[in-house]
Design a protein around this motif. Structure first.
Motif, mmCIF file in Angstrom:
data_model
loop_
_atom_site.group_PDB
_atom_site.id
_atom_site.type_symbol
_atom_site.label_atom_id
_atom_site.label_comp_id
_atom_site.label_asym_id
_atom_site.label_seq_id
_atom_site.Cartn_x
_atom_site.Cartn_y
_atom_site.Cartn_z
ATOM 1 N N GLY A 42 9.325 17.220 21.637
ATOM 2 C CA GLY A 42 8.063 17.078 20.921
ATOM 3 C C GLY A 42 7.152 18.278 21.084
ATOM 4 O O GLY A 42 7.582 19.429 21.103
ATOM 5 N N ARG A 43 5.867 18.002 21.244
ATOM 6 C CA ARG A 43 4.847 19.038 21.346
ATOM 7 C C ARG A 43 4.750 19.584 22.775
ATOM 8 O O ARG A 43 5.103 18.900 23.727
ATOM 9 N N THR A 44 4.263 20.811 22.896
ATOM 10 C CA THR A 44 3.868 21.359 24.195
ATOM 11 C C THR A 44 2.376 21.627 24.139
ATOM 12 O O THR A 44 1.903 22.438 23.343
ATOM 13 N N VAL A 45 1.653 20.911 24.995
ATOM 14 C CA VAL A 45 0.200 21.042 25.060
ATOM 15 C C VAL A 45 -0.169 21.687 26.391
ATOM 16 O O VAL A 45 0.248 21.221 27.455
ATOM 17 N N VAL A 46 -0.932 22.753 26.328
ATOM 18 C CA VAL A 46 -1.371 23.458 27.536
ATOM 19 C C VAL A 46 -2.830 23.122 27.792
ATOM 20 O O VAL A 46 -3.678 23.276 26.905
ATOM 21 N N ILE A 47 -3.131 22.643 29.000
ATOM 22 C CA ILE A 47 -4.504 22.391 29.411
ATOM 23 C C ILE A 47 -4.691 22.961 30.811
ATOM 24 O O ILE A 47 -3.724 23.134 31.547
ATOM 25 N N GLY A 48 -5.930 23.251 31.175
ATOM 26 C CA GLY A 48 -6.125 23.769 32.522
ATOM 27 C C GLY A 48 -7.516 24.298 32.750
ATOM 28 O O GLY A 48 -8.347 24.368 31.833
ATOM 29 N N ALA A 49 -7.753 24.683 34.005
ATOM 30 C CA ALA A 49 -9.063 25.185 34.402
ATOM 31 C C ALA A 49 -8.923 26.019 35.661
ATOM 32 O O ALA A 49 -8.085 25.752 36.508
ATOM 33 N N GLY A 50 -9.789 27.033 35.787
ATOM 34 C CA GLY A 50 -9.819 27.837 36.996
ATOM 35 C C GLY A 50 -10.169 29.287 36.701
ATOM 36 O O GLY A 50 -10.148 29.731 35.552
ATOM 37 N N LYS A 51 -10.471 30.017 37.768
ATOM 38 C CA LYS A 51 -10.811 31.428 37.607
ATOM 39 C C LYS A 51 -9.639 32.245 37.072
ATOM 40 O O LYS A 51 -9.830 33.277 36.439
ATOM 41 N N ALA A 52 -8.422 31.791 37.350
ATOM 42 C CA ALA A 52 -7.233 32.485 36.835
ATOM 43 C C ALA A 52 -6.768 31.891 35.514
ATOM 44 O O ALA A 52 -5.728 32.285 34.994
ATOM 45 N N GLY A 53 -7.533 30.937 34.958
ATOM 46 C CA GLY A 53 -7.096 30.214 33.766
ATOM 47 C C GLY A 53 -6.776 31.101 32.580
ATOM 48 O O GLY A 53 -5.781 30.897 31.882
ATOM 49 N N GLY A 54 -7.615 32.116 32.330
ATOM 50 C CA GLY A 54 -7.368 33.002 31.201
ATOM 51 C C GLY A 54 -6.078 33.783 31.368
ATOM 52 O O GLY A 54 -5.288 33.913 30.432
ATOM 53 N N ALA A 55 -5.852 34.304 32.571
ATOM 54 C CA ALA A 55 -4.638 35.073 32.835
ATOM 55 C C ALA A 55 -3.408 34.176 32.829
ATOM 56 O O ALA A 55 -2.320 34.598 32.406
ATOM 57 N N MET A 56 -3.544 32.928 33.295
ATOM 58 C CA MET A 56 -2.411 31.998 33.265
ATOM 59 C C MET A 56 -2.053 31.643 31.826
ATOM 60 O O MET A 56 -0.876 31.572 31.462
ATOM 61 N N ALA A 57 -3.073 31.422 30.988
ATOM 62 C CA ALA A 57 -2.820 31.148 29.575
ATOM 63 C C ALA A 57 -2.152 32.339 28.901
ATOM 64 O O ALA A 57 -1.212 32.183 28.111
ATOM 65 N N GLN A 58 -2.616 33.534 29.216
ATOM 66 C CA GLN A 58 -2.023 34.752 28.665
ATOM 67 C C GLN A 58 -0.546 34.850 29.044
ATOM 68 O O GLN A 58 0.310 35.179 28.200
ATOM 69 N N ALA A 59 -0.229 34.535 30.305
ATOM 70 C CA ALA A 59 1.154 34.626 30.772
ATOM 71 C C ALA A 59 2.043 33.603 30.073
ATOM 72 O O ALA A 59 3.148 33.929 29.618
ATOM 73 N N VAL A 60 1.579 32.359 29.989
ATOM 74 C CA VAL A 60 2.384 31.319 29.331
ATOM 75 C C VAL A 60 2.597 31.662 27.865
ATOM 76 O O VAL A 60 3.705 31.527 27.335
ATOM 77 N N ASP A 61 1.553 32.132 27.196
ATOM 78 C CA ASP A 61 1.682 32.490 25.778
ATOM 79 C C ASP A 61 2.702 33.604 25.591
ATOM 80 O O ASP A 61 3.505 33.577 24.647
ATOM 81 N N ALA A 62 2.713 34.581 26.495
ATOM 82 C CA ALA A 62 3.636 35.708 26.376
ATOM 83 C C ALA A 62 5.071 35.306 26.696
ATOM 84 O O ALA A 62 6.020 35.847 26.101
ATOM 85 N N LEU A 63 5.242 34.346 27.626
ATOM 86 C CA LEU A 63 6.578 34.000 28.099
ATOM 87 C C LEU A 63 7.210 32.833 27.351
ATOM 88 O O LEU A 63 8.432 32.664 27.392
#
Length: 434
Positions: A42-63
């Motif tokens: 089905g779907r993949t939904v990414v949620i999250g929070a934290g000071k590293a949140g932007g960089a973690m989102a960037q990494a998941v999007d790239a990988l």
């Protein structure tokens, strides 16, 4: 050929290189790949929070596979979205909010994340990206508590000297989304949590107040902490704690069945990276611990005593060497108007106790690039710190009494200002003894 500054010729540059190595080890782009599950039916939904949140989102999007569906929302601190991702956003939306005291932007983001976690199926995957700072950024007060009341409680906790696990115990029980509640909302979807640890002991239930893991702490624990530090809470909040209505989901709750939790970066790994760089430069490195807690100024005194013993007696370590430690110290604020955070208060206590000891340099800095709420991550102490301060009319003990360490190190030009690092594995301390 190594580009690391030679410690004997450039002790400040050498210490800064160790800090940079520690930060580099914890960057999400370097640590995420091995922990990503395959795309679901089905779907993949990414949620999250934290000071590293932007960089973690960037990494998941790239990988994440380009042809696999991916969407979601992550909240991070203001100015903590990596510039490249801000300039060209990916499939995961990243919004910014306030830290360490929550604001309306954080409340709105938490509300949107709360909605994204609902209505999912067993074929769906939820990737939760959690790092330190998430407690304030994921601001969704429990029913009957206003954002303003939550802000006041948060400020009182920050000034109280309470340890991070104590603060987060209270935060969890006064939240509609933390303490496992967010993951419970996602049922029956598969939930995979990726964590960057900023807490002593790397306990998932403490990091960002554990929004996606069961909570072993209780309402009674939260009440005891509030009493211990003399913190008043609104009548509705106290009633919810006393009645047990504010209780969090516990270990064994079937809604967590099959969930996965992965620690993708830890303080220990960053200390080991700094130690490896030191050894490459021919300096033996000793890691004291990655989970040192206590009053910042007192921890500074203990580190100073150790460095003096090494410098004067060659015990317990031979010099030259570097002594490394991490963890999360606390500052009990006793004066109004002072500026500074854990790192600079540690350093001022350390400098006073070192007494200008020859051959000792110290760097302490927060790996997120921000010491409390200042623009600096920390600062550096050198053998002539106290002498230079005295020449400028600065009295170290008086400044420390005012909790004003920022205004001690800023005039000396000794602040460490890397800017946001886009990760967060807590305090980093390095003592170089030559």
């Amino acid at each position: 050929m190594s580009t690391t500054p030679r410690p004997q010729q450039d002790p400040r540059g050498f210490l800064r290189a160790l800090y940079d190595a520690a930060v580099q080890r914890a960057l999400p782009l370097h640590t995420t790949q091995a922990f990503l599950p395959p795309p679901p039916k089905g779907r993949t939904v990414v949620i999250g929070a934290g000071k590293a949140g932007g960089a973690m989102a960037q990494a998941v999007d790239a990988l994440w596979p380009a042809d696999a569906p991916l969407s979601g929302l992550v909240v991070t601190r203001y100015d903590h979205v990596p510039p490249a991702y801000k300039a060209q956003p990916g499939r995961i939306e990243v919004v910014e909010a306030a830290h360490p005291v929550p604001d309306e932007a954080g409340r709105r983001a938490a509300g949107r994340i709360y909605e994204l976690a609902q209505g999912l199926t067993a074929d769906d995957l939820v990737l939760c990206l959690i790092s330190g700072g998430g407690s304030a950024l994921l601001a969704m007060p429990a029913e009957g508590i206003t954002l303003e009341e939550k802000q006041a409680i948060n400020k009182a906790l920050l000034k109280s000297g309470a340890a991070i696990d104590e603060m987060n115990c209270v935060r969890k029980h006064l939240s509609a989304i933390k303490g496992g509640r967010l993951a419970a909302l996602c049922a029956p979807a598969q939930v995979v949590t990726l964590l960057i640890s900023d807490v002593p002991g790397d306990e998932p239930a403490v990091i960002a107040s554990g929004p996606t893991v069961p909570d072993p702490s209780t309402c009674a624990d939260a009440l005891a902490i509030l009493q211990r530090y003399g913190i008043e809470v609104p009548a509705a909040a106290r009633a919810a704690l006393e009645s047990g209505a504010a209780e969090t989901p516990k270990p064994g709750d079937p809604r967590f069945a099959g969930h996965q939790v992965h620690m993708i970066a830890t303080p220990q790994q960053s200390l080991e990276a700094a130690a490896a760089l030191a050894r490459e430069a021919g300096i033996e490195a000793h890691i004291l611990s990655d989970e040192i807690e206590g009053e910042s100024r007192e921890v500074g005194k203990v580190h100073a005593a150790l460095a003096r013993a090494v410098a004067r007696h060659g015990q317990p370590f031979a010099r030259p060497c570097v002594i490394l430690s991490g963890g999360e110290t606390t500052v009990t604020v006793k004066a109004k108007g002072g500026r500074g955070g854990r790192a600079t208060e540690f350093l001022l206590g350390c400098a006073i106790a070192l007494q200008g000891q020859p051959g000792v340099w110290v760097l302490a800095a927060d790996t997120d690039g921000i010491d409390g709420v200042e623009e600096n991550a920390g600062a550096i102490v050198s053998p002539d710190t106290l002498a230079r301060a005295t020449a400028q009319g600065l009295k170290a003990a008086e400044v420390l009494d005012r909790n004003d360490a920022y205004h001690f190190f800023a005039p000396l030009g000794d602040l460490v200002v890397p800017g946001p690092t886009f990760t967060n594995v807590n305090d980093f301390r390095a003592l170089l003894v030559l």
